[in-house]
Write a protein that holds these residues in place. Sequence first.
Motif, PDB file in Angstrom:
ATOM      1  N   TRP A 214     -12.488  -2.270   1.947  1.00  0.00           N
ATOM      2  CA  TRP A 214     -11.996  -1.134   1.179  1.00  0.00           C
ATOM      3  C   TRP A 214     -10.562  -0.850   1.619  1.00  0.00           C
ATOM      4  O   TRP A 214     -10.272  -0.789   2.819  1.00  0.00           O
ATOM      5  CB  TRP A 214     -12.819   0.108   1.450  1.00  0.00           C
ATOM      6  CG  TRP A 214     -14.004   0.289   0.550  1.00  0.00           C
ATOM      7  CD1 TRP A 214     -14.145  -0.147  -0.734  1.00  0.00           C
ATOM      8  CD2 TRP A 214     -15.217   0.997   0.863  1.00  0.00           C
ATOM      9  NE1 TRP A 214     -15.369   0.236  -1.232  1.00  0.00           N
ATOM     10  CE2 TRP A 214     -16.040   0.946  -0.272  1.00  0.00           C
ATOM     11  CE3 TRP A 214     -15.661   1.674   1.998  1.00  0.00           C
ATOM     12  CZ2 TRP A 214     -17.292   1.540  -0.318  1.00  0.00           C
ATOM     13  CZ3 TRP A 214     -16.909   2.260   1.966  1.00  0.00           C
ATOM     14  CH2 TRP A 214     -17.722   2.195   0.818  1.00  0.00           C
ATOM     15  N   VAL A 215      -9.670  -0.639   0.668  1.00  0.00           N
ATOM     16  CA  VAL A 215      -8.288  -0.260   0.955  1.00  0.00           C
ATOM     17  C   VAL A 215      -8.035   1.097   0.314  1.00  0.00           C
ATOM     18  O   VAL A 215      -8.308   1.291  -0.880  1.00  0.00           O
ATOM     19  CB  VAL A 215      -7.297  -1.302   0.407  1.00  0.00           C
ATOM     20  CG1 VAL A 215      -5.855  -0.852   0.649  1.00  0.00           C
ATOM     21  CG2 VAL A 215      -7.542  -2.661   1.062  1.00  0.00           C
ATOM     22  N   THR A 216      -7.539   2.055   1.093  1.00  0.00           N
ATOM     23  CA  THR A 216      -7.264   3.373   0.534  1.00  0.00           C
ATOM     24  C   THR A 216      -6.146   3.289  -0.501  1.00  0.00           C
ATOM     25  O   THR A 216      -5.180   2.550  -0.349  1.00  0.00           O
ATOM     26  CB  THR A 216      -6.872   4.373   1.631  1.00  0.00           C
ATOM     27  OG1 THR A 216      -5.814   3.826   2.424  1.00  0.00           O
ATOM     28  CG2 THR A 216      -8.041   4.696   2.537  1.00  0.00           C
ATOM     29  N   GLU A 217      -6.311   4.073  -1.567  1.00  0.00           N
ATOM     30  CA  GLU A 217      -5.291   4.169  -2.611  1.00  0.00           C
ATOM     31  C   GLU A 217      -4.870   5.626  -2.760  1.00  0.00           C
ATOM     32  O   GLU A 217      -5.647   6.546  -2.503  1.00  0.00           O
ATOM     33  CB  GLU A 217      -5.828   3.647  -3.942  1.00  0.00           C
ATOM     34  CG  GLU A 217      -5.936   2.130  -3.995  1.00  0.00           C
ATOM     35  CD  GLU A 217      -6.208   1.626  -5.395  1.00  0.00           C
ATOM     36  OE1 GLU A 217      -6.027   0.416  -5.616  1.00  0.00           O
ATOM     37  OE2 GLU A 217      -6.622   2.427  -6.262  1.00  0.00           O
ATOM     38  N   VAL A 218      -3.643   5.803  -3.196  1.00  0.00           N
ATOM     39  CA  VAL A 218      -3.011   7.122  -3.245  1.00  0.00           C
ATOM     40  C   VAL A 218      -2.810   7.560  -4.693  1.00  0.00           C
ATOM     41  O   VAL A 218      -2.465   6.750  -5.555  1.00  0.00           O
ATOM     42  CB  VAL A 218      -1.663   7.084  -2.502  1.00  0.00           C
ATOM     43  CG1 VAL A 218      -0.888   8.388  -2.686  1.00  0.00           C
ATOM     44  CG2 VAL A 218      -1.894   6.811  -1.013  1.00  0.00           C
TER      45      VAL A 218
ATOM     46  N   ALA B   9       0.855  -1.180   0.000  1.00  0.00           N
ATOM     47  CA  ALA B   9       0.000   0.000   0.000  1.00  0.00           C
ATOM     48  C   ALA B   9       0.890   1.228   0.000  1.00  0.00           C
ATOM     49  O   ALA B   9       1.779   1.357   0.847  1.00  0.00           O
ATOM     50  CB  ALA B   9      -0.916   0.008   1.221  1.00  0.00           C
ATOM     51  N   ALA B  10       0.641   2.136  -0.924  1.00  0.00           N
ATOM     52  CA  ALA B  10       1.423   3.369  -1.003  1.00  0.00           C
ATOM     53  C   ALA B  10       1.038   4.297   0.136  1.00  0.00           C
ATOM     54  O   ALA B  10      -0.124   4.367   0.547  1.00  0.00           O
ATOM     55  CB  ALA B  10       1.187   4.058  -2.344  1.00  0.00           C
TER      56      ALA B  10
ATOM     57  N   ASP C  98      -0.972  11.115  -6.555  1.00  0.00           N
ATOM     58  CA  ASP C  98      -0.265  12.385  -6.340  1.00  0.00           C
ATOM     59  C   ASP C  98       0.043  12.621  -4.865  1.00  0.00           C
ATOM     60  O   ASP C  98      -0.041  13.745  -4.354  1.00  0.00           O
ATOM     61  CB  ASP C  98      -1.084  13.556  -6.887  1.00  0.00           C
ATOM     62  CG  ASP C  98      -1.313  13.444  -8.397  1.00  0.00           C
ATOM     63  OD1 ASP C  98      -0.387  12.969  -9.082  1.00  0.00           O
ATOM     64  OD2 ASP C  98      -2.405  13.820  -8.859  1.00  0.00           O
ATOM     65  N   GLY C  99       0.373  11.541  -4.148  1.00  0.00           N
ATOM     66  CA  GLY C  99       0.790  11.660  -2.757  1.00  0.00           C
ATOM     67  C   GLY C  99      -0.324  11.810  -1.749  1.00  0.00           C
ATOM     68  O   GLY C  99      -0.060  11.986  -0.557  1.00  0.00           O
ATOM     69  N   ARG C 100      -1.604  11.736  -2.173  1.00  0.00           N
ATOM     70  CA  ARG C 100      -2.735  11.897  -1.250  1.00  0.00           C
ATOM     71  C   ARG C 100      -3.718  10.746  -1.440  1.00  0.00           C
ATOM     72  O   ARG C 100      -3.848  10.184  -2.540  1.00  0.00           O
ATOM     73  CB  ARG C 100      -3.468  13.215  -1.505  1.00  0.00           C
ATOM     74  CG  ARG C 100      -2.591  14.444  -1.335  1.00  0.00           C
ATOM     75  CD  ARG C 100      -3.369  15.711  -1.576  1.00  0.00           C
ATOM     76  NE  ARG C 100      -4.408  15.903  -0.576  1.00  0.00           N
ATOM     77  CZ  ARG C 100      -5.284  16.912  -0.601  1.00  0.00           C
ATOM     78  NH1 ARG C 100      -5.240  17.805  -1.584  1.00  0.00           N
ATOM     79  NH2 ARG C 100      -6.185  17.024   0.350  1.00  0.00           N
ATOM     80  N   VAL C 101      -4.421  10.394  -0.358  1.00  0.00           N
ATOM     81  CA  VAL C 101      -5.468   9.379  -0.473  1.00  0.00           C
ATOM     82  C   VAL C 101      -6.539   9.897  -1.426  1.00  0.00           C
ATOM     83  O   VAL C 101      -7.050  11.016  -1.259  1.00  0.00           O
ATOM     84  CB  VAL C 101      -6.091   9.069   0.900  1.00  0.00           C
ATOM     85  CG1 VAL C 101      -7.304   8.160   0.742  1.00  0.00           C
ATOM     86  CG2 VAL C 101      -5.058   8.412   1.818  1.00  0.00           C
ATOM     87  N   ALA C 102      -6.870   9.092  -2.436  1.00  0.00           N
ATOM     88  CA  ALA C 102      -7.787   9.546  -3.482  1.00  0.00           C
ATOM     89  C   ALA C 102      -9.033   8.685  -3.610  1.00  0.00           C
ATOM     90  O   ALA C 102     -10.076   9.172  -4.052  1.00  0.00           O
ATOM     91  CB  ALA C 102      -7.059   9.588  -4.827  1.00  0.00           C
ATOM     92  N   ARG C 103      -8.955   7.402  -3.240  1.00  0.00           N
ATOM     93  CA  ARG C 103     -10.092   6.508  -3.481  1.00  0.00           C
ATOM     94  C   ARG C 103     -10.015   5.307  -2.548  1.00  0.00           C
ATOM     95  O   ARG C 103      -9.015   5.067  -1.864  1.00  0.00           O
ATOM     96  CB  ARG C 103     -10.116   6.044  -4.935  1.00  0.00           C
ATOM     97  CG  ARG C 103      -8.821   5.418  -5.396  1.00  0.00           C
ATOM     98  CD  ARG C 103      -8.780   5.174  -6.902  1.00  0.00           C
ATOM     99  NE  ARG C 103      -7.432   4.820  -7.326  1.00  0.00           N
ATOM    100  CZ  ARG C 103      -6.546   5.683  -7.779  1.00  0.00           C
ATOM    101  NH1 ARG C 103      -6.873   6.967  -7.905  1.00  0.00           N
ATOM    102  NH2 ARG C 103      -5.334   5.286  -8.137  1.00  0.00           N
ATOM    103  N   LEU C 104     -11.099   4.550  -2.541  1.00  0.00           N
ATOM    104  CA  LEU C 104     -11.216   3.309  -1.780  1.00  0.00           C
ATOM    105  C   LEU C 104     -11.375   2.170  -2.777  1.00  0.00           C
ATOM    106  O   LEU C 104     -12.338   2.144  -3.554  1.00  0.00           O
ATOM    107  CB  LEU C 104     -12.430   3.361  -0.848  1.00  0.00           C
ATOM    108  CG  LEU C 104     -12.448   4.488   0.189  1.00  0.00           C
ATOM    109  CD1 LEU C 104     -13.840   4.597   0.820  1.00  0.00           C
ATOM    110  CD2 LEU C 104     -11.401   4.250   1.264  1.00  0.00           C
TER     111      LEU C 104
END
Length: 395
Positions: free
Chosen positions: A194-198, A176-177, A200-206
């Motif tokens: 749900w796993v958060t995805e990054v 996980a990034a 541009d360096g920020r959490v963007a989606r699940l």
Amino acid sequence: MPRRLTPVALAAVLMLSGCAPAPSGAEPAPAPGSDAVPADGVTELAAPALHLTTLAPDGAVSHLDLASGRSSTIARIAPADAVAGDGRYLFALREGSVTIVDSGAWTWNHGDHVHYYSGPARVVGDVEGPGTPTVVAGERSVGISFDGGGGPGEAVLVKVAPLADGEIEELFRRDAAAAAGAAGMVVPLAYGAWVTEVADGRVARLRHVDEEGVAGEAVRCADAAGSIATAVGVVVACADGVVLAADGRPAQTERLDYPAADDRVRAFSGREGRPSVAALTDGGAVWVLDTRARAWHAWRAASAVTAVAAVGDDADHVVAVSRSGEVRVHHGTTGRLLSTVAASGAPAHVPALFPEQRQTYVVDPAGAALVVDHGSGAVLARFALPDGLTVLTGR
């Protein structure tokens, strides 16, 4: 040691909580009409064995029995920085690992009826990973996200059922990034997580990941922070609203915008198994979300509050604690103040609130707990607790 309740106070707490202490020496046998057979060393009770379970700074784990007022040490583990709970297990978080402690008190909800159990407490074991962990507990699984500590992180989903046998079974573990300045999350759903995805360096989606670790569809959720399970499904707070995954296979996902576009929430609190949850916003407002009605109620308390929780009862009670230490009971829809418990001093830390059907346990991490009746605002009992981090167990 905790201060013992007087007989009158103890009776009041038991009547309001709908529980009574189990008879001493009770044999581990099913209750009349029960469809469950307890394991060896486990006793089925007539009512929940509620405890406040505290992790002290030195790693001692203590159990305060809310029926008897007696306290005992149930485990000793390495010191930790934070705790989470799911009603039975305490999860102790520190850099590089999460220790899982079985409190030995839990409730099993079959939908149309409920069983209450008491058994031996024990340390189940550790889940290790790189960096600082975040834990989100679910009914079937527990999500653990390690931020990588400057390197690659890991997302882990642990199955709940084997924990009762002292075993840790990982359903998946995947890279996980890490996001700049934000903890990732693994949010258990009815099936998978749900796993958060990054980006541009920020959490963007699940991203949905099933129990075999296979990735599926994703939903937009910028800067995800804070999750809670409700009677309807799982809620996650995003920058511009929440996403709700209604229970089912596959989960039906909805987006609910915030009631104000220039504010947001980062954590929720509410009674287990109820549709309503409450949150403090970044701007200091109180927002109550009814997941069944898909509706928000937004209001401000007369004085600033540091903690808030939705009871989810017929009277729509919401319990809040002010910065001065007052416990205030509000109407959840309107925000109207219903009762106030005088402050005994400003809490040294943010209090923990554990709402039950007729009362809320208000815990100051500095070592005090109140049992507050929602209807009258009366203090039913006061306990002394060891300094530390506390969860409610037996639920």
